[in-house]
Motif scaffolding. Sequence first.
Motif: not given
Length: 129
Positions: A102-129
């Motif tokens: 059982e989960l509760l999600l918060a949806l953010l209208p008008g926001q866009r999240f993507t994930r891009e590889l961050d060479p500093r961490t080596g992981y796809p990290e959150l990009k807020i757009g």
Amino acid sequence: MQTLALRLNPGDDLRASVVAALAASGHQAGFVLQGIGSLDGAQLRYAGMPQPDALRGDLEILTLAGSISADGAHLHMSVSDAQGRVLGGHVCAGCTVRTTAELLLALLPGQRFTRELDPRTGYPELKIG
């Protein structure tokens, strides 16, 4: 912010279901505010480790939180086993719902999240757009 209550069924993959719920909502950004339920095994990656650890047996979800984008999810979870031992870490594919989640999600209208590889961490990290 809009909220979406979500119940997952036995056999559902926790991570994939959260991403699918965001896509079905028509939104491109969200957060899991909290989750509880049970799992029939889990795949958690612990801090600093390159690969997930397979947890076997019945598990109770104590906490679940994280960000969700169309590119995937960044979720952290703590679980307890039948002896009450608690483990937690990064949620990977392969966390299978046992009876319910059982989960509760918060949806953010008008926001866009993507994930891009961050060479500093080596992981796809959150990009807020």
